[in-house]
Design a protein around this motif. Structure first.
Motif, PDB file in Angstrom:
ATOM      1  N   GLY A   1       0.842  -1.188   0.000  1.00 27.42           N
ATOM      2  CA  GLY A   1       0.000   0.000   0.000  1.00 27.42           C
ATOM      3  C   GLY A   1       0.879   1.239   0.000  1.00 27.42           C
ATOM      4  N   ASP A   2       0.706   2.093   1.003  1.00 20.78           N
ATOM      5  CA  ASP A   2       1.523   3.304   1.112  1.00 20.78           C
ATOM      6  C   ASP A   2       2.820   3.065   1.883  1.00 20.78           C
ATOM      7  OD1 ASP A   2      -0.326   4.818  -0.306  1.00 20.78           O
ATOM      8  OD2 ASP A   2      -1.424   5.398   1.511  1.00 20.78           O
ATOM      9  N   ASP A   3       2.976   1.882   2.457  1.00 20.79           N
ATOM     10  CA  ASP A   3       4.181   1.570   3.225  1.00 20.79           C
ATOM     11  C   ASP A   3       5.290   1.072   2.317  1.00 20.79           C
ATOM     12  OD1 ASP A   3       2.879   2.213   5.598  1.00 20.79           O
ATOM     13  OD2 ASP A   3       2.244   0.144   5.949  1.00 20.79           O
ATOM     14  N   ARG A   4       6.495   1.464   2.657  1.00 21.79           N
ATOM     15  CA  ARG A   4       7.684   1.052   1.904  1.00 21.79           C
ATOM     16  C   ARG A   4       8.705   0.548   2.919  1.00 21.79           C
ATOM     17  NH1 ARG A   4       9.940   3.249  -3.067  1.00 21.79           N
ATOM     18  NH2 ARG A   4      12.150   2.756  -3.151  1.00 21.79           N
ATOM     19  N   THR A   5       9.178  -0.689   2.719  1.00 22.44           N
ATOM     20  CA  THR A   5      10.160  -1.281   3.622  1.00 22.44           C
ATOM     21  C   THR A   5      11.393  -1.648   2.820  1.00 22.44           C
ATOM     22  OG1 THR A   5       8.375  -2.215   4.971  1.00 22.44           O
ATOM     23  CG2 THR A   5      10.573  -3.145   5.274  1.00 22.44           C
ATOM     24  N   GLU A   6      12.548  -1.239   3.329  1.00 23.07           N
ATOM     25  CA  GLU A   6      13.820  -1.560   2.678  1.00 23.07           C
ATOM     26  C   GLU A   6      14.482  -2.701   3.447  1.00 23.07           C
ATOM     27  OE1 GLU A   6      14.880  -0.066  -0.098  1.00 23.07           O
ATOM     28  OE2 GLU A   6      13.356   1.507  -0.157  1.00 23.07           O
ATOM     29  N   LEU A   7      14.776  -3.788   2.752  1.00 25.03           N
ATOM     30  CA  LEU A   7      15.450  -4.934   3.356  1.00 25.03           C
ATOM     31  C   LEU A   7      16.786  -5.163   2.681  1.00 25.03           C
ATOM     32  CD1 LEU A   7      12.440  -7.447   3.341  1.00 25.03           C
ATOM     33  CD2 LEU A   7      13.190  -6.005   5.235  1.00 25.03           C
ATOM     34  N   SER A   8      17.678  -5.827   3.378  1.00 29.45           N
ATOM     35  CA  SER A   8      18.940  -6.292   2.802  1.00 29.45           C
ATOM     36  C   SER A   8      18.895  -7.815   2.851  1.00 29.45           C
ATOM     37  CB  SER A   8      20.133  -5.779   3.607  1.00 29.45           C
ATOM     38  OG  SER A   8      20.218  -4.385   3.499  1.00 29.45           O
ATOM     39  N   VAL A   9      19.015  -8.434   1.688  1.00 26.53           N
ATOM     40  CA  VAL A   9      18.824  -9.880   1.567  1.00 26.53           C
ATOM     41  C   VAL A   9      20.066 -10.515   0.962  1.00 26.53           C
ATOM     42  CG1 VAL A   9      17.378 -11.647   0.495  1.00 26.53           C
ATOM     43  CG2 VAL A   9      16.348  -9.517   1.258  1.00 26.53           C
ATOM     44  N   GLU A  10      20.438 -11.669   1.482  1.00 26.83           N
ATOM     45  CA  GLU A  10      21.549 -12.413   0.900  1.00 26.83           C
ATOM     46  C   GLU A  10      21.167 -12.874  -0.501  1.00 26.83           C
ATOM     47  OE1 GLU A  10      22.844 -15.708   3.246  1.00 26.83           O
ATOM     48  OE2 GLU A  10      22.823 -14.538   5.080  1.00 26.83           O
ATOM     49  N   PRO A  11      22.053 -12.689  -1.475  1.00 25.41           N
ATOM     50  CA  PRO A  11      21.759 -13.196  -2.811  1.00 25.41           C
ATOM     51  C   PRO A  11      21.496 -14.700  -2.770  1.00 25.41           C
ATOM     52  CG  PRO A  11      23.715 -11.817  -2.837  1.00 25.41           C
ATOM     53  CD  PRO A  11      23.356 -12.043  -1.395  1.00 25.41           C
ATOM     54  N   GLY A  12      20.520 -15.136  -3.557  1.00 26.53           N
ATOM     55  CA  GLY A  12      20.176 -16.542  -3.594  1.00 26.53           C
ATOM     56  C   GLY A  12      19.033 -16.912  -2.669  1.00 26.53           C
TER      57      GLY A  12
END
Length: 116
Positions: A16-27
């Protein structure tokens, strides 16, 4: 040093109007990364009634912006006909933006357990 487990890629999740930034391990599997972050791709009815990430029930659909070539038969059809892709069949290999969507058949996404 390249190739270490400390490297991550950005994953932006729109809800919706929320935006979350994550850092994820490739794969990493996208569905697992979303659930681990408390961002369920499921509607309220399918939070418990799903195939557990085997690509059979089509309840974990999301819209993907960016590079994520389809590998699963369902995702090849989704790309062709413009409907959501199965998060359980997407590998996060590079920067990606994902939009959590309401489900046409299963209804709107419910709140995660514990939220009122």
């Amino acid at each position: 040093m390249t190739g270490t487990r400390d490297e991550t890629v950005p994953l932006t999740v729109l809800d919706g109007d929320d935006r979350t930034e994550l850092s994820v391990e490739p794969g990493r599997n996208l569905r697992e990364a979303l659930l681990e972050a408390g961002l369920s791709p499921y509607a309220a009815a399918t939070r418990r009634l799903n195939c557990g990430g085997r690509g059979l029930c089509a309840t974990c659909g999301v819209r993907i912006r960016g590079e994520a070539p389809p590998e699963h038969w369902h995702d090849r059809l989704a790309e062709r006909f413009g409907y959501p892709r199965l998060s359980c069949q997407v590998t996060v290999d590079g920067p990606m933006t994902v939009e959590l969507v309401d489900k046409l058949v299963w209804g709107p996404r419910g709140r995660p357990e514990g939220e009122e």
